[in-house]
Design an enzyme around this catalytic site. Sequence first.
Site, PDB file in Angstrom:
ATOM      1  CB  CYS A 336      -1.105  -0.045   1.128  1.00 54.09           C
ATOM      2  SG  CYS A 336      -2.420   0.976   0.838  1.00 54.09           S
ATOM      3  CG  HIS A 434      -3.595  -3.617   3.539  1.00 61.21           C
ATOM      4  ND1 HIS A 434      -2.345  -3.254   4.114  1.00 61.21           N
ATOM      5  CD2 HIS A 434      -4.221  -2.243   3.392  1.00 61.21           C
ATOM      6  CE1 HIS A 434      -2.120  -1.831   3.988  1.00 61.21           C
ATOM      7  NE2 HIS A 434      -3.129  -1.279   3.213  1.00 61.21           N
TER       8      HIS A 434
END
Length: 489
Positions: A336, A434
């Site tokens: 991310c 994630h």
Amino acid sequence: MTARTLMIQGTGSDVGKSLIVAGLSRAFARRGLRVRPFKPQNMSNNAAVTAEGGEIGRAQALQARAACVAPSVHMNPVLLKPQSETGSQVVVQGRRVGTAKAREYQAWKPRLLSAVLDSFDHLRAEADLVLVEGAGSASEVNLRAGDIANMGFARASGTPVVLLGDIDRGGVIASLVGTKAVLDPDDAAMIRGFLVNRFRGDPSLFADGMALIAARTGWAALGLIPHFPEAARLPAEDVLGLKGSVRPSARPGARVIAVPVLPRIANFDDLDPLRAEPGVSVVLVEPGRPLPAEADLVLLPGSKTTIADLIAFRAEGWDIDLAAHVRRGGRVLGLCGGYQMLGRRIEDPHGIEGEVRAVDGLGLLDVVTVMTPDKRLAAVTGASLPDETPFCGYEMHLGETRGPDAARPLLRFADGRPDGAVSADGRVCGTYVHGLFADDRQRALWLERLGTSSAGEAYEAGIDAVLDRLAEHLERHVACDALLALAAG
């Protein structure tokens, strides 16, 4: 029929409120009750995606799991995500509504209380029992005006309170008795009992301490809870959960994964499945220390403020360490915000993250990220490339990343969209997903790439097993029937 409600408040931060609510949620769910966890206001950069496409604190997602229900935005209606020492992004019922500095936020609270009570009523309508977690310390009377997290909520909702103290840090008698001393009498009257957490040794040695607290406060002694070592196997929400594991000794033959601890590190529970693997040593590198030369993989974690954390990364000299790691043939993975840092440039034309509108990236991936106002929040499935190993995880990010290396995506979603980027030599990768390592298939694949193997344990099943044992632990040491009797209906 209206659900019963009970609130666990603490004498301070990190006394175990989240864990106790999770354990009680599983204990009462195992009794056949429909349980819902609730935290009016949380402050964390470790968030989870809900089925509604919103976000809540990671602790409430774990508590929902403990209660055997899907997480909902109503379980944490106000989430504050710190962006600086004095300001936070404000998320209400799962959606970002703006940013506020600490002093500005005080003016927001009265109107946020209506959203808090709306979510609370939503949960009460579908439950037999709502277990509420307070925030920080109940004794912060300087913050009482407009409070929506502790006594302000308890009074507004008529929810009785049990106060939790932590004996492991010392001074538990003073912290419990002192809390009553500083509270307004009407607030103190909401407290019906107390619990003492993290006791070590012979409990009979503290029997007189429990009696003294009860005598001084007039509250019922509801349990002396022994230390539960397996709590370390559950996902931690607070960055405090990372402490105590910095630069652990590498196990013989273990592969070393180095993770720089960024100022605004986010969703760091991505690391938990790796830390549970016996063939891996996860080295958390705090500011002031170099990235270890023996690392097999440097993992750049998520970040709430990517540009600011990238500037901090460079200020530590970690960019030099990382370049040396790559020259030695080491692997790099960015998750991310960490993925965004690996590119050539990050642009923030709308000033979403702050005043810095553009910054050069680390240049290890030929991609450019542009921050966009719309946030991507979704559970995702797909397969990694080119091996087609399935995965499940979630997206939670601002920004779009494009460039030549993105033409070699790391993953492909089930709807056909590509995700991530891979360098030409295959040793530097990035992804927006994630939860990748919580997927046993993906964790095994990455450990194989590092020249080791997974222990083969099912990570998610292991979490549920620990929650079951936590519930049994609390049933033994807490007067759970008395807690139910105290709960307001």
